[in-house]
Scaffold this motif. Structure first.
Motif, mmCIF file in Angstrom:
data_model
loop_
_atom_site.group_PDB
_atom_site.id
_atom_site.type_symbol
_atom_site.label_atom_id
_atom_site.label_comp_id
_atom_site.label_asym_id
_atom_site.label_seq_id
_atom_site.Cartn_x
_atom_site.Cartn_y
_atom_site.Cartn_z
ATOM 1 N N SER A 1 -2.221 10.966 -3.681
ATOM 2 C CA SER A 1 -2.764 10.847 -2.330
ATOM 3 C C SER A 1 -1.876 9.957 -1.467
ATOM 4 O O SER A 1 -1.587 10.264 -0.311
ATOM 5 C CB SER A 1 -4.183 10.277 -2.393
ATOM 6 O OG SER A 1 -4.641 9.970 -1.096
ATOM 7 N N PHE B 1 -7.211 9.099 -12.771
ATOM 8 C CA PHE B 1 -7.460 8.409 -11.512
ATOM 9 C C PHE B 1 -6.154 7.893 -10.897
ATOM 10 O O PHE B 1 -5.866 8.126 -9.720
ATOM 11 C CB PHE B 1 -8.428 7.238 -11.724
ATOM 12 C CG PHE B 1 -8.430 6.294 -10.578
ATOM 13 C CD1 PHE B 1 -9.015 6.655 -9.362
ATOM 14 C CD2 PHE B 1 -7.799 5.048 -10.658
ATOM 15 C CE1 PHE B 1 -8.986 5.791 -8.269
ATOM 16 C CE2 PHE B 1 -7.771 4.191 -9.570
ATOM 17 C CZ PHE B 1 -8.362 4.568 -8.370
ATOM 18 N N SER C 1 -3.059 -0.051 -8.381
ATOM 19 C CA SER C 1 -3.007 1.391 -8.115
ATOM 20 C C SER C 1 -1.697 1.733 -7.394
ATOM 21 O O SER C 1 -1.131 0.918 -6.687
ATOM 22 C CB SER C 1 -4.186 1.796 -7.237
ATOM 23 O OG SER C 1 -5.382 1.511 -7.918
ATOM 24 N N GLY C 2 -1.253 2.958 -7.605
ATOM 25 C CA GLY C 2 -0.059 3.413 -6.904
ATOM 26 C C GLY C 2 1.234 3.174 -7.647
ATOM 27 O O GLY C 2 2.315 3.394 -7.115
ATOM 28 N N THR D 1 -15.174 5.775 -11.489
ATOM 29 C CA THR D 1 -14.512 6.453 -12.604
ATOM 30 C C THR D 1 -15.149 6.041 -13.919
ATOM 31 O O THR D 1 -15.782 5.007 -14.022
ATOM 32 C CB THR D 1 -13.015 6.104 -12.668
ATOM 33 O OG1 THR D 1 -12.888 4.701 -12.893
ATOM 34 C CG2 THR D 1 -12.317 6.458 -11.359
ATOM 35 N N TYR E 1 -4.686 8.981 -7.286
ATOM 36 C CA TYR E 1 -4.538 7.962 -6.263
ATOM 37 C C TYR E 1 -3.104 7.937 -5.735
ATOM 38 O O TYR E 1 -2.855 7.937 -4.530
ATOM 39 C CB TYR E 1 -4.915 6.612 -6.877
ATOM 40 C CG TYR E 1 -4.973 5.476 -5.895
ATOM 41 C CD1 TYR E 1 -6.182 5.024 -5.390
ATOM 42 C CD2 TYR E 1 -3.812 4.829 -5.488
ATOM 43 C CE1 TYR E 1 -6.238 3.962 -4.494
ATOM 44 C CE2 TYR E 1 -3.858 3.778 -4.597
ATOM 45 C CZ TYR E 1 -5.065 3.345 -4.102
ATOM 46 O OH TYR E 1 -5.111 2.308 -3.211
ATOM 47 N N VAL F 1 -13.093 1.900 -4.915
ATOM 48 C CA VAL F 1 -13.160 2.538 -6.228
ATOM 49 C C VAL F 1 -13.763 1.541 -7.208
ATOM 50 O O VAL F 1 -13.419 0.360 -7.189
ATOM 51 C CB VAL F 1 -11.748 2.936 -6.720
ATOM 52 C CG1 VAL F 1 -11.839 3.592 -8.083
ATOM 53 C CG2 VAL F 1 -11.072 3.833 -5.716
ATOM 54 N N LEU G 1 -10.055 11.051 -1.522
ATOM 55 C CA LEU G 1 -9.116 10.285 -0.695
ATOM 56 C C LEU G 1 -8.550 11.115 0.462
ATOM 57 O O LEU G 1 -7.601 10.703 1.121
ATOM 58 C CB LEU G 1 -7.981 9.731 -1.563
ATOM 59 C CG LEU G 1 -8.424 8.735 -2.642
ATOM 60 C CD1 LEU G 1 -7.227 8.317 -3.500
ATOM 61 C CD2 LEU G 1 -9.051 7.491 -2.021
ATOM 62 N N THR H 1 -7.357 2.651 1.474
ATOM 63 C CA THR H 1 -8.125 3.633 0.712
ATOM 64 C C THR H 1 -9.573 3.218 0.631
ATOM 65 O O THR H 1 -9.906 2.052 0.782
ATOM 66 C CB THR H 1 -7.601 3.734 -0.730
ATOM 67 O OG1 THR H 1 -7.921 2.512 -1.371
ATOM 68 C CG2 THR H 1 -6.122 3.969 -0.766
ATOM 69 N N THR I 1 -10.433 12.532 -7.468
ATOM 70 C CA THR I 1 -9.941 11.318 -6.810
ATOM 71 C C THR I 1 -9.147 11.680 -5.556
ATOM 72 O O THR I 1 -9.355 11.126 -4.471
ATOM 73 C CB THR I 1 -9.059 10.507 -7.782
ATOM 74 O OG1 THR I 1 -9.866 10.068 -8.870
ATOM 75 C CG2 THR I 1 -8.438 9.302 -7.091
ATOM 76 N N ALA I 2 -8.240 12.628 -5.703
ATOM 77 C CA ALA I 2 -7.404 13.018 -4.563
ATOM 78 C C ALA I 2 -8.254 13.632 -3.448
ATOM 79 O O ALA I 2 -8.004 13.393 -2.260
ATOM 80 C CB ALA I 2 -6.328 13.997 -5.023
ATOM 81 N N ASP J 1 0.827 -1.208 0.000
ATOM 82 C CA ASP J 1 0.000 0.000 0.000
ATOM 83 C C ASP J 1 0.860 1.256 0.000
ATOM 84 O O ASP J 1 0.473 2.298 0.504
ATOM 85 C CB ASP J 1 -0.979 0.005 1.180
ATOM 86 C CG ASP J 1 -0.251 -0.073 2.506
ATOM 87 O OD1 ASP J 1 0.983 -0.261 2.492
ATOM 88 O OD2 ASP J 1 -0.908 0.057 3.539
#
Lengths: 253, 253, 253, 253, 253, 253, 253, 253
Positions: free
Chosen positions: H243, H236, E225-226, H82, H240, H53, H144, H50, H140-141, E194
């Motif tokens: 964030s 997105f 994600s990320g 989204t 993400y 989504v 979050l 998170t 999105t941010a 994460d």
């Protein structure tokens, strides 16, 4: 033409001079000779009407020697070797009567003058750097019995150089247009002539040329009719096809 | 052929029947007619030896009508229109005698039977989806005075279908090989025949076909000799070139 | 030119008529107006010496109306809108004095004749399908104060059509060459002229054209000197640059 | 300009001092000299208004010697040789007065100071690795009679370095922006200046740079007006075009 | 931070201790030193909060020596040199205290242990061939004051190898995932952790890898994600960014 | 199969012979040995049912020696090394019993005859230049316990050569089709046989071959059913997969 | 298997019950029926051991009806139609007993339960958007007589979802891995299993996915052994090949 | 974090409160709910920290409704959807409390103000056409838990617009740079700031933009440090990741 062979075999079966298992084998397999590294097809000359050609790239001088010796038995003259390195050429020159052109890396075993078609093939280039590919085409066409006229360095950025040869262009039977960079030569020649134009893109250039992609796409998109394209730097293919087309026009007597 | 025109003009200058400024204009400009949207070149038929062709894509029915009327004065028969939409075809059919083929989107004004070359052109396809492009080639060749034989759906994944036509393939003067997907048809036909093969990649397929790129690259890399390539889906170009080559072989009397 | 502004601010600080925090803000930020969706820069006209231009693609008619109203206060004439849809054109025509060209999707608010440079810009195309892009270039150049001469449908597969305009080509200050398919027009014009040639590849064509890639690569690889290239279908960019170059040559008095 | 030649020939025919067959030959062929490997066009200097240039890549030192000797008869100073290897430079330096720049591989025969235009050309680079291409542009422009100002290593990731030269940028007549990697320099300069910007993508970078493709696409998509692009690493082309544009602005007296 | 400089200059103008022309110059130009081949920006360390870095590719050993000497005056420790050849390393080792890693071609002048952030950066590779790029990232991050944990050869085709490190992965602050071939490592790690994952595609592989394109596209299309991506083989960029993110998490006291 | 291990560990926890923290570690980590540069997984042989394979590219001879010594303890025969250079082969031959094939760069430690599957794998090539890749496949399959039949140089441009082997093709369990250039071999074989065909594109060719892209796309677009594709030049992958499929057909007793 | 036919014909010639010209025709041509738009090969089922399949894309409902009627005479059950639009499905459903799956666009005429192989085929997908392609594979395999287990939405960014099915994966005979975006599923499954994995890239995704290119390249570069790839979105091809492999493993009794 | 679960299971086995077969099942499978079309992982929120989504593209409104109902039980606020079409948004708005942004196609169920991180995220765009992608990132941010500052239309061709925001840029924790066309914004911002920059290429542009490829390559080749890239149009993903990085910097209290 295969049918002659098949009918002859079937005739022998009918006559009882051939058993069906031997016939089966004869019908199934064309005769070729296994050298271990390449199967030589002596029948191909007849089927395709041309002398033998050896694609030299990736073959050792020793391998080529073996292939040449096998071919000479039924094709004593004008064996063409493309993409022949200078080193291999030296090796072969000691063993055979070899004519070698350094620029195009073309070698010819037992070269003999030959003229079997009545028309003329023009080989034109956009620049001087395209000449090696053009010579591959021109020498191939000559070995295959054609009269070849060379128009080199007549690129489109100096259109008057090309236009000064308008008479030749008008009377050719087939034209090979060799060009790198923007490859526009094929379109301009295609617009000036009423004969088939075989376009050969070359990898000459740099940057956005992308190893010949630029000229290749240009030529494929030619807005002139009668233009077709072979692979990048494929001078041999163009010369061979030009000869094929030129021989449709009747033989030289 | 231009030289006749130039010599005639120079002769008139020499004779004093033409002043040099008029001569200058005559020498500089070929006669063509300006319709505002496309310059029609009445001399092109003579220069390139073929009937008139209209590339229909991107032209309105009205624009095409104007071009056709201009052409009819000197070319009364067999005006070929490629990429003609059904809508435009309806419009033109009300005004001219139009033969229209929905599949290939080929229209022909005042179609008339014509046979001016003695050889036969084979048009072959790999699958049934390649037929529209093949018909563009075949109809173009027929309008240009050629005998055409169609071999459709003879793709290489069922090689016996192709081999059953070996006699036709052996006797053709030129072959148009139309294929999408892996585009292997051109190579196999090129290996079976000893005549020029014009390869037409089609955009038939999906995924890694990339709108015809797959077949295009295959055909450019053909290991068979005598194969050249035109643009993706360019049936017209192939039919035109095939006709050009077929007419080298002598006229039908 | 910025230095004038900076020196004036510094002078006020020196004179004590401006505190340093206000000066800091003045030095840091150029004045522009925030409409929420686009920042209009009234100083740009001065900095870049041209009328205002709105890139219409992706903007609603309402957004464009807002921008136009903001611009009119300091730029009352010849506001150029590119890629303006017919729908948006109708909307704007009800609110402003709009000249609209359907072919090129160019709109002009309060169009006024303007001639501020002495040279001539030629805009040439390879085919009739390239005309929309060419008109975008030509109208842009005209709005920017240039004399424009159009040479349409002079593609290289009929080279005599281009050569008949050799006098115009020889005397132009700058030439915009617009072509799709093989894009050879730029090279041939580049070889005939001794002025800058701005090449505009178009997406006209199909198959191995790959949406203009073919013409783009051709033009980038041009063997003629003096040729540079803008984006595919970017008629506006070419017209704008041509105007910039033409104005170097001195103003019309 | 060709018309003078044509009219003069026609005049002689009218006067009876020239027969039509000789006239025909004179009208058809421009004078150039055939060295066997490249056609030298002595008239090109006049037609295109520039000194002679030899593209050195792919030419042997001996071939270049022959071309230089032929050129010197009518062009005694400032013959430019691009892409000249160090080996060939050594060979030529023994035979001619050669100025050679190792970095850019530019050679100049009989270099002489020359200033024929009044404006200034800026040549800017994003990084130090772009300097060889930039020097090719700068030296070309200098040989062609321009004043050149170099702004090297002013890439956009340190925007203050570029902004510190805002005065130079504001007063240049034309700017050559040379950059590899992301190629953003052209856009930023295009936004700061109101003169033509010639963008030269370089192959400097690695990975997703794809030999200059990244910078090339960036520059073609520039959102700044007045930017056009030449081939990857084509410093010569940019320098040549910059000179062409700079000379529009009037001569240095 | 620039504002401090600006305000200070404006204050001096206000105080009358600085004339406006000198002030203008100070405001316009940031201080940097011109070595002729590269502009060293001593302020950058402050602006970007990192030690100095020299991109070694394409620079001679002599040029790097000059840059190092200039930098040492204000940055006495941990100067990082990327893409440093063994030859240049030998040259520099004779003149400076150099730590050199052959595998990653990273050199460090006056290397000193440094730990300025509290989190941990994991650098993971898919295979052993990706280690050189990974070490470039790891050493960069270490020089910039981070604790680095290496997880090499944990590619997805043996998923248990990766899963055995699940505890490390769960507690890292940021992860650098280095992989060639199919580049799937980034997605799997992205799904397991994460924290931010910086993906580095490598050019490791052959054939349809196309010099790293395969891994690059995979990583850009990661469904986890990320995950974000840097250039192919850009270990330095990943290590630098990882350090930046890790330092957001607070300093090591 | 993993479940056996998990259940056994859980049993020991239940029995009280294992504490939960040790159990946790056992469940989490599969046993493998860390050599510093590559993790050898002794369990993989069992999991995937095959001998060990070392991918030689990018590994030093010393690294390979270490890996081999580690593997020999549990895999005494037929360790396969792919992409093994001649230099490394010499080094290893001095230390182990090595069988080395120069053409395919395959090395085998302690080679032993092995036949564990009853079917036959055919490995076919289009040309002689494809043989190195084909041998990589054939030797891999032999080491993995398969009977292999080689059909080399049976490319589609001479279809009779391929057809003469129709009996072998009809009875094979799986066929590996290796071809460069247009890659049509896979489709033709796919049409002739009713067994799985593994297509291996090779980088053999030039120009529009684009390092194997042409054959790759052809094979992916094959219109024959039962054809799948591995990476360009990936003979090992094809041989390995062919063995996997062949062993489904039952073991040799 | 063809040999039986040939020997039987030869036997009749030997016996005098067949004349050689009729024999020639029999040997040359395989029997197939000409419907005008597609040649149906009734022998193919025997040659390739599978029911009939109709590729529905690009065929009208009427054409498909004709083909189905022809096929039903010798293949009364389980005729598979791929890429069948809803419209055509409605048309056919009125005339035949059609089972239609909207998601995968698969239609089956006279569907009948069939289980002819003993192993299990797993069809797995990375996400829910890949299911249409997966169903094409699964339904094809079921129609061809296989037991199919579906593992949908087990993509690698949530690896625990996949790992929870490790038992199924361990016991499958062949696995079809369907994934778009980064396509990593094939590699992870390939590492977990010891059976052949057929990878199907899908065009699911956007941006740098480039219509499936990303997943395609990933899968071709898989570092797991035993993975081969079919065309983008080619669910049918994967299901067909999976069935072929599964049937090698012996029949269900 | 998984270890807690494993240890707890092992503890129960040790205590005798769990049999080993049940334990085995618990250890192997993570809990998730099977809706038939997508597996919802309630644990993921905890694992990745998170809110939930839903990727709306390719899902029917009905499918989304089912997923939302399942999620609401454990995630009552701020479910992000989204790529939500207007049609689906209408459907969901009738059933849930939905906030919908037409421009970015973002929907939020039960939107609630949330601020959980102390830093600021800047979202900047090059032009107005990039705003939809930027809003996807910004919303999105915000959902979050981040503070977001928008800097729209600050592209590099008017660099003063960007520079006027230098104070914001200097103090941001992370910056999302959204740009199409030449994508230079990321590099310029990267040079001005010392925080991580997440670059989002957009497909905004035409011609040689090639659907975002131009901006993508530019951003990957950025010469500024601290820049990484996500997929084309992936707002997105950028929001993400921003964030994630912003939360490393500590929570808002």
């Amino acid at each position: 033409m295969e049918s002659q062979h098949m009918l002859s075999v079937l005739k022998q079966v009918q006559d009882g001079t051939l058993d069906i298992h031997t016939a089966y084998e004869k019908l199934k397999i064309s005769p070729f000779e296994d050298l271990g590294y390449a199967k030589i097809d002596h029948h191909r000359k007849i089927r395709q009407g041309t002398p033998e050609v050896i694609y030299g790239a990736g073959k050792t001088a020793g391998q080529m020697e073996g292939i040449i010796r096998s071919l000479l038995s039924h094709c004593p003259k004008n064996i063409l070797i493309t993409r022949l390195s200078e080193e291999s050429a030296s090796y072969l020159a000691e063993r055979f009567s070899l004519t070698y052109d350094k620029l195009s890396h073309i070698g010819i075993i037992n070269r003999t003058e030959l003229l079997t078609a009545s028309g003329t093939i023009i080989v034109a280039t956009g620049g001087t750097s395209d000449i090696p590919v053009a010579e591959e085409a021109a020498l191939t066409a000559e070995v295959l019995g054609n009269k070849v006229e060379r128009l080199y360095d007549v690129g489109v950025s100096g259109i008057h150089r090309l236009l000064s040869h308008i008479d030749s262009i008008s009377t050719a039977t087939v034209i090979v247009a060799v060009a790198g960079m923007e490859g526009a030569l094929a379109s301009v020649i295609g617009g000036l002539s009423d004969c088939p134009v075989i376009a050969v893109p070359t990898s000459v250039g740099y940057g956005a040329n992308f190893q010949g992609l630029s000229a290749l796409l240009s030529m494929l998109n030619s807005c002139a009719s009668g233009v077709s394209v072979v692979n990048i730097d494929n001078g041999f293919g163009a010369g061979y096809l030009a000869s094929m087309i030129n021989h449709i026009g009747g033989n030289e007597e």
